[in-house]
Design an enzyme around this catalytic site. Sequence first.
Site, PDB file in Angstrom:
ATOM      1  N   HIS A  41      66.231  65.818  47.706  1.00  0.00           N
ATOM      2  CA  HIS A  41      65.551  67.048  47.951  1.00  0.00           C
ATOM      3  C   HIS A  41      64.820  67.367  46.870  1.00  0.00           C
ATOM      4  CE1 HIS A  41      69.767  67.602  50.093  1.00  0.00           C
ATOM      5  NE2 HIS A  41      69.080  67.580  50.790  1.00  0.00           N
ATOM      6  N   GLN A  65      73.409  72.212  65.014  1.00  0.00           N
ATOM      7  CA  GLN A  65      73.260  70.946  65.016  1.00  0.00           C
ATOM      8  C   GLN A  65      74.577  70.180  64.693  1.00  0.00           C
ATOM      9  OE1 GLN A  65      70.210  71.068  61.892  1.00  0.00           O
ATOM     10  NE2 GLN A  65      71.119  69.387  60.742  1.00  0.00           N
ATOM     11  N   GLN A 158      64.786  61.891  63.093  1.00  0.00           N
ATOM     12  CA  GLN A 158      64.568  63.201  62.924  1.00  0.00           C
ATOM     13  C   GLN A 158      63.286  63.381  62.639  1.00  0.00           C
ATOM     14  OE1 GLN A 158      67.115  66.282  60.924  1.00  0.00           O
ATOM     15  NE2 GLN A 158      65.578  66.039  59.288  1.00  0.00           N
ATOM     16  N   VAL A 181      64.991  58.515  48.772  1.00  0.00           N
ATOM     17  CA  VAL A 181      65.411  58.431  47.447  1.00  0.00           C
ATOM     18  C   VAL A 181      66.617  57.693  47.236  1.00  0.00           C
ATOM     19  CG1 VAL A 181      65.945  59.416  45.051  1.00  0.00           C
ATOM     20  CG2 VAL A 181      63.890  60.252  46.573  1.00  0.00           C
TER      21      VAL A 181
END
Length: 283
Positions: A41, A65, A158, A181
């Site tokens: 993030h 979701q 997505q 990452v």
Amino acid sequence: MSRPPVVARTLPALRRALAELRKRNASVALVPTMGALHDGHLSLVRLAKRRADKVVVSVFVNPTQFAPHEDFGSYPRTFKADASKLAEENVDLIWNPDVKVMYPEGFASKILTEAPAVAGLEDSFRPHFFGGVTTVVGKLFIQCRPDVAIFGSKDFQQLRVVTRMAADLDLGVKVIGAPTVRERDGLAMSSRNVYLSAEERAIAPTLYRAMKEVAKRIKAGKTIASSLTAGAELITEAGFVLDYLEARHAETLAPIKSPKEGPIRLLVAAKLGKTRLIDNIAV
């Protein structure tokens, strides 16, 4: 010393904070998250800082979701730690609405996309997922009015779906995909990795290794079908329950049978114990 970001939890507070950020025509980048922030993030935040003058990070665990049997209730919520990490990155604004703010009583709308990128993969196993994602991301774009939005490429399907939605609805947001990452052993960073036991954590990098083996075989001239079969065997033999391992066109996500059809993206999803992991790589 880092400056603490403004935290907005209501729409009026968000609008006031955004108006302040946009003074002198400053550009704004949005990084949508569900919290439980890790280095993956934070890499998105750093990219956002390079692409815009001001950075907004949303922290919202989106219930729409998740299916009833999934992990909405147990999904890690670590806002205090998240806010501290974002302060260290000099984020300007955190948008942290309550569910009742995002979905007030009587809320009855949904943003759906029929883009080819939706078909199969995650949609086959989590048919509720993209309706929830496109609705919440659409709302975040409308609420925050960013110039750019940064999404991780780990959730590759997505990324493609959100990019299509933003273009189709003329939302004026440039969607940017950031590289996945990874931990030193290749495991893609994910908030759900905390669910893994020590034994499972040792096995988890097999997903990445299997995809690399598939890519190696395809580059060596093996057929895509036989390469995928070999990769699937590596994954299941390691103890995973495989949902899918597929080769798709990297731009459209259409199924692809030959390298001659275009650039290839390998995408995988599998369960290890109770934890479902996803990953992808380019070939």
